[in-house]
Design a protein around this motif. Structure first.
Motif, PDB file in Angstrom:
ATOM      1  N   GLU A   1      -8.109  -7.465   2.488  1.00  0.00           N
ATOM      2  CA  GLU A   1      -7.856  -6.111   2.991  1.00  0.00           C
ATOM      3  C   GLU A   1      -6.367  -5.910   3.265  1.00  0.00           C
ATOM      4  O   GLU A   1      -5.789  -4.873   2.940  1.00  0.00           O
ATOM      5  N   GLU A   2      -5.737  -6.938   3.834  1.00  0.00           N
ATOM      6  CA  GLU A   2      -4.302  -6.852   4.124  1.00  0.00           C
ATOM      7  C   GLU A   2      -3.491  -6.843   2.829  1.00  0.00           C
ATOM      8  O   GLU A   2      -2.482  -6.131   2.714  1.00  0.00           O
ATOM      9  N   THR A   3      -3.920  -7.609   1.825  1.00  0.00           N
ATOM     10  CA  THR A   3      -3.235  -7.632   0.522  1.00  0.00           C
ATOM     11  C   THR A   3      -3.253  -6.252  -0.115  1.00  0.00           C
ATOM     12  O   THR A   3      -2.246  -5.801  -0.674  1.00  0.00           O
ATOM     13  N   LEU A   4      -4.386  -5.565  -0.020  1.00  0.00           N
ATOM     14  CA  LEU A   4      -4.484  -4.214  -0.580  1.00  0.00           C
ATOM     15  C   LEU A   4      -3.537  -3.255   0.137  1.00  0.00           C
ATOM     16  O   LEU A   4      -2.890  -2.411  -0.491  1.00  0.00           O
ATOM     17  N   ARG A   5      -3.441  -3.401   1.460  1.00  0.00           N
ATOM     18  CA  ARG A   5      -2.524  -2.550   2.237  1.00  0.00           C
ATOM     19  C   ARG A   5      -1.076  -2.823   1.830  1.00  0.00           C
ATOM     20  O   ARG A   5      -0.285  -1.890   1.626  1.00  0.00           O
ATOM     21  N   LEU A   6      -0.725  -4.107   1.701  1.00  0.00           N
ATOM     22  CA  LEU A   6       0.646  -4.476   1.336  1.00  0.00           C
ATOM     23  C   LEU A   6       0.984  -4.026  -0.084  1.00  0.00           C
ATOM     24  O   LEU A   6       2.105  -3.590  -0.354  1.00  0.00           O
ATOM     25  N   THR A   7       0.013  -4.127  -0.997  1.00  0.00           N
ATOM     26  CA  THR A   7       0.245  -3.684  -2.382  1.00  0.00           C
ATOM     27  C   THR A   7       0.512  -2.188  -2.415  1.00  0.00           C
ATOM     28  O   THR A   7       1.381  -1.712  -3.151  1.00  0.00           O
ATOM     29  N   SER A   8      -0.223  -1.449  -1.599  1.00  0.00           N
ATOM     30  CA  SER A   8      -0.016   0.004  -1.511  1.00  0.00           C
ATOM     31  C   SER A   8       1.386   0.315  -0.990  1.00  0.00           C
ATOM     32  O   SER A   8       2.084   1.186  -1.526  1.00  0.00           O
ATOM     33  N   LEU A   9       1.832  -0.416   0.047  1.00  0.00           N
ATOM     34  CA  LEU A   9       3.181  -0.212   0.593  1.00  0.00           C
ATOM     35  C   LEU A   9       4.249  -0.602  -0.430  1.00  0.00           C
ATOM     36  O   LEU A   9       5.280   0.056  -0.553  1.00  0.00           O
ATOM     37  N   GLU A  10       3.983  -1.680  -1.172  1.00  0.00           N
ATOM     38  CA  GLU A  10       4.922  -2.148  -2.203  1.00  0.00           C
ATOM     39  C   GLU A  10       5.116  -1.084  -3.275  1.00  0.00           C
ATOM     40  O   GLU A  10       6.244  -0.821  -3.724  1.00  0.00           O
ATOM     41  N   ASN A  11       4.021  -0.450  -3.687  1.00  0.00           N
ATOM     42  CA  ASN A  11       4.095   0.599  -4.718  1.00  0.00           C
ATOM     43  C   ASN A  11       4.861   1.826  -4.242  1.00  0.00           C
ATOM     44  O   ASN A  11       5.407   2.582  -5.050  1.00  0.00           O
ATOM     45  N   LYS A  12       4.887   2.022  -2.918  1.00  0.00           N
ATOM     46  CA  LYS A  12       5.605   3.178  -2.357  1.00  0.00           C
ATOM     47  C   LYS A  12       7.089   2.866  -2.111  1.00  0.00           C
ATOM     48  O   LYS A  12       7.877   3.772  -1.854  1.00  0.00           O
TER      49      LYS A  12
ATOM     50  N   ALA B   1       7.622   9.085  13.771  1.00  0.00           N
ATOM     51  CA  ALA B   1       6.566   8.820  12.784  1.00  0.00           C
ATOM     52  C   ALA B   1       7.075   8.106  11.549  1.00  0.00           C
ATOM     53  O   ALA B   1       6.324   7.431  10.876  1.00  0.00           O
ATOM     54  N   ALA B   2       8.373   8.284  11.237  1.00  0.00           N
ATOM     55  CA  ALA B   2       8.895   7.675  10.016  1.00  0.00           C
ATOM     56  C   ALA B   2       9.465   6.292  10.254  1.00  0.00           C
ATOM     57  O   ALA B   2       9.389   5.430   9.400  1.00  0.00           O
ATOM     58  N   SER B   3      10.076   6.071  11.423  1.00  0.00           N
ATOM     59  CA  SER B   3      10.823   4.827  11.592  1.00  0.00           C
ATOM     60  C   SER B   3       9.980   3.566  11.628  1.00  0.00           C
ATOM     61  O   SER B   3      10.440   2.542  11.158  1.00  0.00           O
ATOM     62  N   PRO B   4       8.740   3.557  12.126  1.00  0.00           N
ATOM     63  CA  PRO B   4       7.973   2.332  12.016  1.00  0.00           C
ATOM     64  C   PRO B   4       7.796   1.903  10.567  1.00  0.00           C
ATOM     65  O   PRO B   4       7.863   0.726  10.246  1.00  0.00           O
ATOM     66  N   ALA B   5       7.606   2.873   9.669  1.00  0.00           N
ATOM     67  CA  ALA B   5       7.454   2.537   8.255  1.00  0.00           C
ATOM     68  C   ALA B   5       8.734   1.952   7.701  1.00  0.00           C
ATOM     69  O   ALA B   5       8.720   1.010   6.915  1.00  0.00           O
TER      70      ALA B   5
ATOM     71  N   TYR C   1       6.215  -7.714   0.507  1.00  0.00           N
ATOM     72  CA  TYR C   1       4.864  -7.180   0.670  1.00  0.00           C
ATOM     73  C   TYR C   1       3.886  -8.194   0.054  1.00  0.00           C
ATOM     74  O   TYR C   1       3.773  -9.300   0.526  1.00  0.00           O
ATOM     75  N   ALA C   2       3.172  -7.817  -1.036  1.00  0.00           N
ATOM     76  CA  ALA C   2       2.201  -8.746  -1.633  1.00  0.00           C
ATOM     77  C   ALA C   2       2.773  -9.460  -2.860  1.00  0.00           C
ATOM     78  O   ALA C   2       2.103 -10.296  -3.463  1.00  0.00           O
ATOM     79  N   GLN C   3       4.015  -9.128  -3.226  1.00  0.00           N
ATOM     80  CA  GLN C   3       4.605  -9.694  -4.450  1.00  0.00           C
ATOM     81  C   GLN C   3       5.262 -11.047  -4.182  1.00  0.00           C
ATOM     82  O   GLN C   3       5.973 -11.224  -3.193  1.00  0.00           O
ATOM     83  N   GLU C   4       5.027 -11.999  -5.088  1.00  0.00           N
ATOM     84  CA  GLU C   4       5.582 -13.352  -4.952  1.00  0.00           C
ATOM     85  C   GLU C   4       6.692 -13.558  -5.982  1.00  0.00           C
ATOM     86  O   GLU C   4       6.478 -13.366  -7.174  1.00  0.00           O
ATOM     87  N   ILE C   5       7.870 -13.939  -5.477  1.00  0.00           N
ATOM     88  CA  ILE C   5       9.056 -14.114  -6.328  1.00  0.00           C
ATOM     89  C   ILE C   5       9.617 -15.511  -6.087  1.00  0.00           C
ATOM     90  O   ILE C   5       9.734 -15.949  -4.937  1.00  0.00           O
ATOM     91  N   VAL C   6       9.954 -16.221  -7.163  1.00  0.00           N
ATOM     92  CA  VAL C   6      10.553 -17.558  -7.060  1.00  0.00           C
ATOM     93  C   VAL C   6      11.991 -17.486  -7.562  1.00  0.00           C
ATOM     94  O   VAL C   6      12.251 -16.950  -8.653  1.00  0.00           O
ATOM     95  N   PHE C   7      12.935 -18.012  -6.777  1.00  0.00           N
ATOM     96  CA  PHE C   7      14.345 -18.089  -7.172  1.00  0.00           C
ATOM     97  C   PHE C   7      14.702 -19.558  -7.415  1.00  0.00           C
ATOM     98  O   PHE C   7      14.418 -20.417  -6.574  1.00  0.00           O
ATOM     99  N   PHE C   8      15.342 -19.819  -8.559  1.00  0.00           N
ATOM    100  CA  PHE C   8      15.713 -21.198  -8.906  1.00  0.00           C
ATOM    101  C   PHE C   8      17.078 -21.177  -9.560  1.00  0.00           C
ATOM    102  O   PHE C   8      17.309 -20.481 -10.546  1.00  0.00           O
ATOM    103  N   ARG C   9      18.017 -21.935  -8.990  1.00  0.00           N
ATOM    104  CA  ARG C   9      19.378 -22.025  -9.561  1.00  0.00           C
ATOM    105  C   ARG C   9      19.574 -23.421 -10.139  1.00  0.00           C
ATOM    106  O   ARG C   9      19.701 -24.402  -9.405  1.00  0.00           O
ATOM    107  N   GLN C  10      19.534 -23.501 -11.447  1.00  0.00           N
ATOM    108  CA  GLN C  10      19.715 -24.780 -12.134  1.00  0.00           C
ATOM    109  C   GLN C  10      20.117 -24.491 -13.565  1.00  0.00           C
ATOM    110  O   GLN C  10      19.589 -23.551 -14.184  1.00  0.00           O
TER     111      GLN C  10
END
Length: 533
Positions: free
Chosen positions: A272-283, A84-88, A414-423
């Motif tokens: 609906e999927e964004t809400l699910r991903l945001t919930s997982l991100e918060n956990k 039950a835990a490993s899929p998560a 998850y639902a979070q967007e991150i940009v990496f820039f090396r300059q």
């Protein structure tokens, strides 16, 4: 194989449709049979199956039995570890999506229909003259359509009693002729004649006088788009009284108007999927990203310090989920005079051995490599492609799942967007400034830099003579809609600054001053760290 129930069919079809998949009948039966194995963790198992399918190089969104069976067989092999835990847990690992700049979709704005449409067809690396003009036009259009929605600059729906001094409506440069009194104009700062700066929009250009202008925070350099308030003098010069960057728009407001278009890359995610991903991100409280810039592989002192960092994270209770190692990977510029590529290849191999020796990091952490401005590559133009295959082959023998990507690059957690820039952007922006930055709001150069790139919705709004950009791939450097987090790796002093809800930070130069950063995506907290000397 028992036929799935009507409720199960409906559930599977809906879940797969949310991820952009359509199931054939035999594929649906295969997926239902897989879920039968986990009666107590059906939802987790389904999320796991979908996450793994997302990572597959599928030729079509219409799934047949073979496509589902291929993924199911891989998961069944690890059935002993699936409870039950490993899929998560596996789902958290696959929550990370890395987007290379060269696959970010390009959009053009149609000012007549007031909509964005996606560019179709191949984008040439070597553009034509029209592509250079399109670069500036597209940048301007993105900011203009954003400004048009701002309550201070939009025309009221009903005529109200408003004096000319209260009106902030933008006047086109072509319409300035014959106008008297104060006017607001928006345009790109251009040097059309030597030592004479102009403001250009889509209708024309006007020479400007910035000598006595009162400015807002940020670096005002050639190529930036500004909103200026002033008056057209009798000699044809527009005297600027106050000027600033186009106002920012809230991320959610931008997204609501884009009708599900994927500006970030990595695929469209339904609400609906964004809400699910945001919930997982918060956990995901245990997830942490460790970011190091200037990892000089040819410098023994730097490699010793890197060993100390890796040892430290190897011994913690929960290892970081991601290490981001950014260039430069060599203390010397890898230009035409550089003749030690074979040695650098071996040094990447030694780095692979160093990581592989830390078994917990090798098994549970991902490693992302982003090239720096002086690393090996076809040109200095942005965006830069990933490190050459020749250099990284030895490292991949030890860390086969290491990710090598472009600069800049984008990561979706998850639902979070991150940009990496090396300059090394801060030094260049300060050098290119036309007006000394104001100290009214802040005197911190990093805060001025953050204000500039966020308001310009662009990672590198420098003149092309200072920093070349591949004309057809300028959209890869756009910051519209604004991401949640921007990592601006620079050799200058490490800093972190939260600006209008956007987390921005510079991890510092690891080779020069032993500094690096740890980022917790769950809380968007940044821990600026350094090794004791």
């Amino acid at each position: 194989m028992a036929a799935p129930s009507a409720a199960m069919r409906k559930k599977l079809q809906r879940k797969f449709r949310l991820r952009g998949f359509t199931l054939k009948v035999d594929a649906l039966e295969e997926a239902a049979a897989f879920l039968d194995r986990f009666p107590d963790a059906e939802d987790d198992a389904l999320d796991l199956l979908l996450d793994e399918l997302d990572k597959e190089p599928l030729k079509s969104s219409i799934l047949d039995r073979d496509a589902v069976r291929r993924v199911v067989s891989l998961l069944v092999e690890a059935e002993e570890a699936v409870d039950a835990a490993s899929p998560a847990a596996t789902s958290a690992r696959s929550a990370l999506r890395v987007v290379d700049s060269f696959v970010v979709p390009r959009f053009h704005y149609d000012p007549i229909k007031k909509v964005f449409y996606e560019h179709t067809g191949r984008l040439a690396i070597h553009g034509e003259a029209g592509d250079k003009a399109a670069l500036y036009r597209d940048r301007y259009q993105v900011l203009l359509q954003r400004l048009a929605r701002d309550k201070y600059f939009s025309r009221p729906a009903f005529e109200t009693v408003m004096s000319e001094n209260d009106s902030c409506e933008i006047t086109s440069i072509q319409s300035l002729i014959g106008c008297v009194g104060r006017r607001w104009i928006m345009g790109v700062i251009s040097q059309l004649e030597e030592r004479q700066f102009y403001l250009e929009d889509l209708t024309g250009a006007v020479p400007i006088d910035l000598a006595n202008a009162k400015i807002t925070s940020g670096f005002f350099v050639e190529n930036t788009v500004i909103v200026a308030e002033g008056e057209l003098l009798s000699n044809g010069i527009f005297q600027v009284n106050t000027c600033g960057f186009p106002p920012l728009e809230d991320r959610d407001a931008s997204l609501s108007l884009l009708m599900g278009l994927d500006f970030f890359g990595g695929g469209v995610i339904p609400t609906e999927e964004t809400l699910r991903l945001t919930s997982l991100e918060n956990k995901a409280v245990n997830d942490m990203f460790v970011i190091l810039s200037d990892v000089w592989l040819d410098n023994s002192e730097t490699m010793e310090k890197l060993g100390v960092v890796l040892d430290g994270y190897e011994s913690v209770e929960v290892v970081p989920s991601l290490f981001v190692l950014m260039g430069n990977f060599c203390s010397q510029p890898c230009n035409l005079a550089f003749n030690s590529f074979e040695e650098l290849r071996l040094q990447f191999g030694k780095l692979g051995e160093m990581i592989a020796a830390r078994t917990r990091l090798k098994e549970h952490s991902r490693f992302l490599f982003i090239p720096g401005p002086d690393d090996a590559g076809p040109s200095k133009a942005l965006p830069r492609c990933a490190l050459p295959k020749y250099l990284i082959e030895e490292l991949q023998k030890h860390i086969p799942n290491a990710i090598f990507v472009s600069n800049p690059c984008r990561v979706k957690f998850y639902a979070q967007e991150i940009v990496f820039f090396r300059q090394d952007l801060l030094y260049r922006m300060r050098r290119s400034c036309l007006i000394p930055p104001t100290t009214e709001e802040t005197s911190d150069p990093f805060e001025h830099l953050v204000a500039t790139i966020t308001h310009q919705s662009h990672l590198c709004p420098l003149p092309l003579t200072v920093q070349p950009i591949i004309w057809n791939y300028d959209h890869c450097l756009r910051l519209y809609p604004t991401p949640h987090t921007i990592v601006l790796a620079d050799k200058s002093e490490q800093k972190a600054f939260k600006y209008t809800g956007i987390t921005c930070f510079n991890p510092g130069s690891f080779a020069n001053d032993s500094t690096f950063a740890a980022y917790r995506p769950c809380t968007k907290e940044v821990e600026l760290s350094a090794l004791e000397s």
